[in-house]
Scaffold this active site. Sequence first.
Site, short mmCIF file in Angstrom:
data_model
loop_
_atom_site.label_atom_id
_atom_site.label_comp_id
_atom_site.label_asym_id
_atom_site.label_seq_id
_atom_site.Cartn_x
_atom_site.Cartn_y
_atom_site.Cartn_z
N ASP A 1 -3.93 2.08 -2.21
CA ASP A 1 -3.22 3.26 -2.72
C ASP A 1 -4.15 4.46 -2.61
O ASP A 1 -5.10 4.58 -3.39
CB ASP A 1 -2.77 3.04 -4.16
N SER B 1 0.84 -1.19 0.00
CA SER B 1 0.00 0.00 0.00
C SER B 1 0.88 1.24 0.00
O SER B 1 2.06 1.19 0.32
CB SER B 1 -0.91 0.03 1.24
N SER C 1 -3.49 -3.96 -3.09
CA SER C 1 -2.81 -2.74 -2.69
C SER C 1 -3.81 -1.66 -2.30
O SER C 1 -4.82 -1.45 -2.97
CB SER C 1 -1.94 -2.23 -3.86
#
Length: 343
Positions: A268, A228, A266
């Site tokens: 983000d 992340s 992830s």
Amino acid sequence: MASTVSDFGLSCGILPAGAHNAITDVPGVRVGHCTLRNGDTNTGVTAILPHGGNLFRKKVTAASHVINGFGKTTGLAQVQELGTIETPVLLTNTLSVGTCATALIRDAIRQNPDIGRTTGTVNPLVGECNDGPLNDIQALAISEEHALAALADAHEGEVEQGNVGAGTGMTCFGFKGGIGSASRRIALAGGHHLGVLVLSNFGRPGDLVLPDGRRPDPGQPAGVERGSVMIVLATDVPLEHRQLERVARRAGAGIARLGSFWGHGSGDIAIAFSTGNLVDHDESRDLVPLLALNEARIDMLFRAAAEATHEAVLNSMLSAEAFTGRAGKHRASLADWLRDQQR
């Protein structure tokens, strides 16, 4: 001594950096850390304060953009709905979001005893990345006192980067990641800045692409993308919520330049705020003035967001020393790899 992009002759764009090349080049913005490093405990808290006053009383305009939503943040929904930030932004590990949120709530109540009594409640803003490979995340080592210590440490000027605060146990592209920052000067009337601070913990080993085209080898198996990145953007250019969301979206361009494809696992997330418009919690007027950027000039901020995000991530890795964490897991330093290439 921590290294940055400039130490290795790398360039992340064409715009000039601010005096500190950090988010604190935006006047009034402060950054502080609390670092825990003891055996298998390798974690911490990083605090970003948009200004040094009472944020609940004088909010900053803000927006967020979720690039990929595998994250455990708190407070984003209200930021998107109301377009303001009313507490400092705290960054920490995934399982400590609630603890940090409680610390922010207590701190806001201390400053504003009317919260939840004669006025509204408060929206704590906390972001996270999973430092579990290098930190015993199940130990829940972060306390409210650690969050308050990061707030108390917040200051203007140079920003400590790398293995510090929330970045202590983070990994990026198989190398040691962590806290990174960068800024760009904006050529608008009077002179302005856009600054970025990242918590980098993303990217498949082997996918990193340097500005000169090299692909560093971290000596880690490629695996899958499960990391992340938290990206906090600040500017003193007066922007309203919609414009800030547009700028936050461009942080993704900086991440893409590194070789990331924002994998399924992830988280983000970009949060952007402007110190150019303060929103008074106790405003009594029916109509209030709002200063905003001429939209025809916004490309300068788009470029600044992409370049500063790109550089901030690289600075997070170059400032981070090689690190051995929980259960002997090791992460190499990107700076060491580059020095080996120079020999």
